[in-house]
Design a protein around this motif. Sequence first.
Motif, PDB file in Angstrom:
ATOM      1  N   LYS A  51      -7.296  -9.003  -3.236  1.00  0.00           N
ATOM      2  CA  LYS A  51      -8.282  -8.100  -2.611  1.00  0.00           C
ATOM      3  C   LYS A  51      -8.945  -8.776  -1.403  1.00  0.00           C
ATOM      4  O   LYS A  51      -9.209  -8.129  -0.395  1.00  0.00           O
ATOM      5  N   TYR A  52      -9.167 -10.073  -1.494  1.00  0.00           N
ATOM      6  CA  TYR A  52      -9.720 -10.817  -0.351  1.00  0.00           C
ATOM      7  C   TYR A  52      -8.773 -10.731   0.840  1.00  0.00           C
ATOM      8  O   TYR A  52      -9.193 -10.458   1.967  1.00  0.00           O
ATOM      9  N   PHE A  53      -7.493 -10.957   0.599  1.00  0.00           N
ATOM     10  CA  PHE A  53      -6.534 -10.929   1.696  1.00  0.00           C
ATOM     11  C   PHE A  53      -6.357  -9.512   2.258  1.00  0.00           C
ATOM     12  O   PHE A  53      -6.144  -9.342   3.453  1.00  0.00           O
ATOM     13  N   HIS A  54      -6.449  -8.512   1.397  1.00  0.00           N
ATOM     14  CA  HIS A  54      -6.433  -7.123   1.882  1.00  0.00           C
ATOM     15  C   HIS A  54      -7.610  -6.903   2.838  1.00  0.00           C
ATOM     16  O   HIS A  54      -7.437  -6.384   3.943  1.00  0.00           O
ATOM     17  N   ALA A  55      -8.788  -7.271   2.393  1.00  0.00           N
ATOM     18  CA  ALA A  55      -9.997  -7.068   3.210  1.00  0.00           C
ATOM     19  C   ALA A  55      -9.922  -7.888   4.490  1.00  0.00           C
ATOM     20  O   ALA A  55     -10.263  -7.396   5.574  1.00  0.00           O
ATOM     21  N   ARG A  56      -9.455  -9.127   4.396  1.00  0.00           N
ATOM     22  CA  ARG A  56      -9.408  -9.990   5.577  1.00  0.00           C
ATOM     23  C   ARG A  56      -8.428  -9.482   6.625  1.00  0.00           C
ATOM     24  O   ARG A  56      -8.727  -9.443   7.822  1.00  0.00           O
ATOM     25  N   GLY A  57      -7.260  -9.069   6.190  1.00  0.00           N
ATOM     26  CA  GLY A  57      -6.274  -8.549   7.138  1.00  0.00           C
ATOM     27  C   GLY A  57      -6.786  -7.308   7.852  1.00  0.00           C
ATOM     28  O   GLY A  57      -6.657  -7.178   9.076  1.00  0.00           O
ATOM     29  N   ASN A  58      -7.389  -6.399   7.104  1.00  0.00           N
ATOM     30  CA  ASN A  58      -7.929  -5.179   7.696  1.00  0.00           C
ATOM     31  C   ASN A  58      -9.109  -5.489   8.608  1.00  0.00           C
ATOM     32  O   ASN A  58      -9.252  -4.887   9.673  1.00  0.00           O
ATOM     33  N   TYR A  59      -9.943  -6.436   8.202  1.00  0.00           N
ATOM     34  CA  TYR A  59     -11.095  -6.822   9.016  1.00  0.00           C
ATOM     35  C   TYR A  59     -10.632  -7.406  10.354  1.00  0.00           C
ATOM     36  O   TYR A  59     -11.093  -6.998  11.419  1.00  0.00           O
ATOM     37  N   ASP A  60      -9.707  -8.363  10.283  1.00  0.00           N
ATOM     38  CA  ASP A  60      -9.221  -9.007  11.507  1.00  0.00           C
ATOM     39  C   ASP A  60      -8.572  -7.991  12.441  1.00  0.00           C
ATOM     40  O   ASP A  60      -8.804  -8.005  13.651  1.00  0.00           O
ATOM     41  N   ALA A  61      -7.756  -7.101  11.884  1.00  0.00           N
ATOM     42  CA  ALA A  61      -7.082  -6.092  12.706  1.00  0.00           C
ATOM     43  C   ALA A  61      -8.092  -5.138  13.336  1.00  0.00           C
ATOM     44  O   ALA A  61      -7.980  -4.798  14.518  1.00  0.00           O
ATOM     45  N   ALA A  62      -9.092  -4.733  12.577  1.00  0.00           N
ATOM     46  CA  ALA A  62     -10.086  -3.781  13.083  1.00  0.00           C
ATOM     47  C   ALA A  62     -10.916  -4.377  14.209  1.00  0.00           C
ATOM     48  O   ALA A  62     -11.403  -3.637  15.079  1.00  0.00           O
ATOM     49  N   GLN A  63     -11.070  -5.697  14.215  1.00  0.00           N
ATOM     50  CA  GLN A  63     -11.828  -6.346  15.279  1.00  0.00           C
ATOM     51  C   GLN A  63     -11.126  -6.225  16.628  1.00  0.00           C
ATOM     52  O   GLN A  63     -11.741  -6.420  17.668  1.00  0.00           O
ATOM     53  N   ARG A  64      -9.858  -5.873  16.619  1.00  0.00           N
ATOM     54  CA  ARG A  64      -9.084  -5.713  17.854  1.00  0.00           C
ATOM     55  C   ARG A  64      -9.452  -4.433  18.600  1.00  0.00           C
ATOM     56  O   ARG A  64      -9.216  -4.328  19.788  1.00  0.00           O
ATOM     57  N   GLY A  65      -9.961  -3.446  17.875  1.00  0.00           N
ATOM     58  CA  GLY A  65     -10.295  -2.167  18.492  1.00  0.00           C
ATOM     59  C   GLY A  65      -9.596  -1.027  17.778  1.00  0.00           C
ATOM     60  O   GLY A  65      -9.007  -1.205  16.706  1.00  0.00           O
ATOM     61  N   PRO A  66      -9.635   0.177  18.368  1.00  0.00           N
ATOM     62  CA  PRO A  66      -9.050   1.361  17.714  1.00  0.00           C
ATOM     63  C   PRO A  66      -7.569   1.203  17.373  1.00  0.00           C
ATOM     64  O   PRO A  66      -7.121   1.678  16.330  1.00  0.00           O
ATOM     65  N   GLY A  67      -6.813   0.538  18.217  1.00  0.00           N
ATOM     66  CA  GLY A  67      -5.397   0.310  17.920  1.00  0.00           C
ATOM     67  C   GLY A  67      -5.214  -0.581  16.700  1.00  0.00           C
ATOM     68  O   GLY A  67      -4.326  -0.353  15.885  1.00  0.00           O
ATOM     69  N   GLY A  68      -6.068  -1.570  16.552  1.00  0.00           N
ATOM     70  CA  GLY A  68      -6.010  -2.449  15.387  1.00  0.00           C
ATOM     71  C   GLY A  68      -6.386  -1.720  14.108  1.00  0.00           C
ATOM     72  O   GLY A  68      -5.770  -1.923  13.060  1.00  0.00           O
ATOM     73  N   VAL A  69      -7.387  -0.848  14.204  1.00  0.00           N
ATOM     74  CA  VAL A  69      -7.784  -0.040  13.042  1.00  0.00           C
ATOM     75  C   VAL A  69      -6.619   0.839  12.623  1.00  0.00           C
ATOM     76  O   VAL A  69      -6.290   0.944  11.441  1.00  0.00           O
TER      77      VAL A  69
END
Length: 130
Positions: A51-69
Amino acid sequence: MKLFTGLILCSLVLGVHSQWLSFLGEAYEGAKDMWRAYSDMREANFKGADKYFHARGNYDAAQRGPGGVWAAEVISNGREALQGITDPLFKGMTRDQVREDTKADQFANEWGRSGKDPNHFRPPGLPDKY
């Protein structure tokens, strides 16, 4: 007048074009963030850390912007759909177990994508490297 109209049209097209390029770049970088989190999870092989890695991957990607989300959402949903098929076959999980695991994974995914701290799911003892 035609020249002015042509310049306006070109600037609009280039503006939209650059937004798409930005979105695609964010999506590409977000997909790399998701892959890095998955690779780290496999490398760590630490019980209770998924669950940590799920949250971390999504968090890091979302920090990129709408394309990352967008990339994080597509990858997360695709992975959960695939696990809905493979987990009963390879892990012997029941439908109810798969449903509960998927629900918990999606909660962690959404947590990270919303910008909340992924360390909320960090299990005690997970090496600082991750």
